[in-house]
Design an enzyme around this catalytic site. Structure first.
Site, short mmCIF file in Angstrom:
data_model
loop_
_atom_site.label_atom_id
_atom_site.label_comp_id
_atom_site.label_asym_id
_atom_site.label_seq_id
_atom_site.Cartn_x
_atom_site.Cartn_y
_atom_site.Cartn_z
N GLU A 171 0.89 -1.33 0.01
CA GLU A 171 0.06 -0.15 -0.11
C GLU A 171 0.83 1.10 0.02
O GLU A 171 0.47 2.30 0.55
CB GLU A 171 -1.12 -0.02 1.10
CG GLU A 171 -1.90 -1.13 1.20
CD GLU A 171 -2.93 -1.35 1.95
OE1 GLU A 171 -2.78 -0.44 3.16
OE2 GLU A 171 -3.91 -1.92 1.93
N GLU A 180 -6.51 -8.00 -0.43
CA GLU A 180 -7.05 -7.79 0.74
C GLU A 180 -8.60 -7.34 0.86
O GLU A 180 -8.84 -6.25 0.29
CB GLU A 180 -6.30 -6.71 1.69
CG GLU A 180 -4.98 -7.21 1.98
CD GLU A 180 -4.18 -6.06 2.92
OE1 GLU A 180 -5.11 -5.15 3.55
OE2 GLU A 180 -3.06 -5.84 3.05
#
Length: 697
Positions: A33, A102
């Site tokens: 991320e 995710e």
């Protein structure tokens, strides 16, 4: 970073763990991320990502590498999606698969916040939509909840519980119907496998926010996904000459392009209602006594008490001083109030003004707690104006600053810091003057005396016993012993009556406790509509209550008897109110309509038998050696309410209870056909459901 990454890869290679070596590892990840925050780093971010990708691929693992949330991931890195929904995600090259690394099954709990949860109908909808629109790989975060034991929690302010509303909870128990419905979803998608891996979907509109995706091969394989993306209205659609009912915000999966194996909004899996049952932990005392007796204590000194204290001019940032060896850092100084410096005579109060980067602080004046302040998960900084009472002559100001998990994400998070960096001022002295104490000489102490003495182990000689246990007192250590609860049910410690601190069982830290931090009274609803986009504030519970009161104690840490519990209490509490509880099952519930699909395990049975089967309501006791012992509720018709609060309506079969009792009581599991053939028809022309609540023993 390169040394560490190469070390991990080398360890895997030595054990032949990569798929290229015949092992089970099919994928590797570098970075996480970074793309969400890389704009803050400008051009340096792009060169860093190029370097990270090149470094990783040079390690020659023989399996693909991914970068999560990195839209500019260079070849051959696969950029992937993290989030609540990833159906609209497209990788940055047609040569790369569409991957969801995710899928957030809930959200984490923060101290001071209400508890988030995510309805399983929405998760199933998100997964089905992802595969409907060409997804190839989907991974849950979290699938198994957990516990931030010790001081391992991130944040700051992330709670000790990291249950996350996951399909398997913090205690290792199945969260139903979330686990069961997702299991059924996976089976339904697996039935489509031959078509999914062979071709890309053909997508057509069935109306406004209604969509069909068809995977069809030249060899006869065909799978279809029918979606209703509307947030508040059901729909009936025509597809390939057949009519299908689609609830709002749902997807129906047709593994043969004709028969529905599963609809994401229609749950066949049972629900399980858990409860925590208090148990006596001391065999030699009455159960009502609980933790009332057998306590000893040690007072933690206020201010400087260790030989390794040091002095510095000015206020220091906490993490650079403590190196995270402890949550705690003392800031201490003495200041003189001259006899000829009168306090304000108009009744105004002298105030200690303190500003801190976070995360919380306690202010002591001449050894007495004067006030406290805390940040929150949205803003860790603390600014407090604390009324204080000074005396003529020497006054000691001791500020205890503390961290509650360190920052672990965000641009330049390593520079955010913590602790009392000032200013620190005394306001309201003689003639209304203000004295800035920030640049004076402060004395610092890292950690607590009790930590240095090894009090968490419980074995120190410093413990004191007496007939009167100090309660509601700040800065105190407590110790007692207890027996493990009988049985094998998961164990929790209930911290009612306590303020804030840390707890140890047999020397192992079960984490920070903070029942004094109560969530806001607003934001929670009695139920959460799964329809429409989810966010972490949409579905909340436990408003106006301590964010966390129950703290997991692993059974593996316990002995049958003679266990030691040690607490460090910062702000004051009553340890005799603490109790232990075991997590048990209170009820099994299910509600299935006449129009539910068959259980996915029965999909295709109509084709085999040549006759139409009815939907099934199934119950099963979750633990070995249990049987269904009672039926608390049963109604076939139009029952009201939800699990735990079912009630009858005017349309209700009189035979329902006796039929369900006969089918289920005394058995570990049971299945009942949901149809008028089983129960008769209590109200013609109306869609009916079977609702059941049962108990196991």
């Amino acid at each position: 970073m390169q040394i560490f990454t190469a070390k991990i890869v080398d360890m895997m290679k030595k054990e032949n763990l990569y798929a290229s070596q015949g092992g089970p590892i099919i994928l590797s990840q570098i970075e996480n991320e970074y793309g969400n925050i890389d704009s803050a780093y400008g051009s340096a971010a792009k060169s860093y990502i190029q370097w990270a990708a090149s470094m990783a691929t040079s390690l020659d693992t023989g399996v693909p590498w991914v970068m999560c949330q990195q839209a500019d991931a260079p070849d051959p890195m696969i950029n992937t999606c993290n989030g609540f929904y990833c159906d609209q995600f497209t990788p940055n090259s047609v040569k790369k698969p569409k991957m969801w690394t995710e899928n957030w099954t809930g959200w984490f709990l923060s101290f001071g916040g209400a508890a988030p949860y995510r309805p399983v109908e929405d998760i199933a909808f998100a997964v089905a939509r992802f595969f409907q629109l060409g997804g190839t790989f989907q991974n849950y975060y979290m699938y198994h909840g957990g516990t931030n034991f010790g001081r391992t929690t991130g944040g700051p302010f992330i709670a000790t519980s990291y249950d996350y509303d996951a399909p398997i909870d913090e205690y290792g128990l199945l969260r139903q119907p979330k686990w069961g419905h997702l299991k059924d979803l996976h089976k339904a998608i697996k039935l489509c496998e031959a078509a999914l891996i062979a071709t890309d979907p053909t997508i057509t509109s069935l109306g406004t926010n209604l969509e069909a995706s068809v995977y069809k091969t030249g060899t006869g394989s065909c799978a279809a996904f029918l979606a209703n993306v509307r947030t508040n209205s059901d729909a009936t659609v025509n597809f390939s000459g057949n009519s299908y009912h689609l609830p709002a915000w749902s997807v129906s999966i047709l593994p043969d392009c004709k028969n529905v194996a599963l609809n994401t909004a229609q749950i066949n899996s049972m629900a399980v209602m858990p409860r925590f049952m208090q148990q006596s932990l001391k065999n030699d005392i009455d159960s009502s006594d609980g933790f009332q007796s057998g306590w000893s204590w040690v007072d933690e000194p206020v201010g400087i008490s260790k030989n390794n204290a040091f002095t510095k001019l000015g206020l220091l940032e906490q993490i650079n001083v403590t190196a995270d060896k402890s949550d705690y850092l003392w800031y201490s100084l003495s200041t003189e109030i001259q006899g000829d410096e009168p306090f304000l005579e108009d009744g105004s109060q002298t105030v200690l003004h303190v500003e801190s980067l976070g995360h919380a602080l306690h202010a002591f004046i001449n050894g007495k707690l004067a006030g406290s302040g805390t940040g929150n998960s949205g803003n860790a900084k603390v600014t407090e104006d604390i009324p204080v009472t000074l005396i003529h002559g020497k006054n000691t100001i001791d500020l205890l600053s503390l961290t509650v998990g360190l920052q672990n994400y965000g641009a330049f998070y390593d520079k955010q810091g913590a602790g009392i960096t000032g200013p620190v001022k005394l306001k309201g002295l003689a003639n209304g003057t203000t004295v800035d104490l920030s640049s004076q000489q402060w004395t610092y102490q890292v950690g607590l005396q009790g930590e240095e003495l090894g009090l968490p182990s419980g074995s120190s000689s410093k413990w004191v016993s007496g007939s009167t246990l100090p309660k509601k007192q700040p800065l105190i250590w407590y110790k007692t012993t207890f027996d493990a609860p009988a049985g094998n049910d998961p164990v929790a410690l209930h911290f009612i009556g306590m303020g804030k601190g840390e707890a140890w069982v047999n020397g192992q830290s079960i984490g920070r406790y903070w029942p004094a931090y109560v969530s806001s009274n607003s934001g929670c609803t009695s139920s959460c509509d799964y329809r429409g986009p989810y966010n972490s504030n949409k579905c909340l519970k436990n408003c106006g209550k301590p964010s966390q009161q129950l703290y997991h104690v692993p059974r593996s840490w316990l002995k049958p008897s003679g266990n030691t519990l040690v607490l460090f209490e910062e702000i004051g509490g009553d340890p005799t109110q603490i109790s232990f509880a075991t997590k048990q099952v209170e009820s099994l519930c299910s509600r299935v309509s006449e129009y539910h699909p068959l259980p996915v395990d029965m999909w295709g049975s109509d084709l085999t038998t040549g006759r139409k089967s009815s939907p099934m309501l199934s119950l099963e006791c979750p633990f070995p050696n249990q049987v269904i012992s009672s039926i608390k509720f049963a109604s076939f018709g139009t029952p009201h309410g939800t699990c735990g609060s079912f009630s009858h309506s005017k349309c209700s079969s009189r035979m329902a209870l006796s039929i369900v009792q006969e089918a289920c009581i005394g058995s570990k599991s049971c299945s009942i056909g949901v149809s008028i053939d089983t129960f008769g028809d209590p109200c013609r022309g109306i869609a009916k459901s079977l609702a059941v609540e049962a108990s196991c023993t």
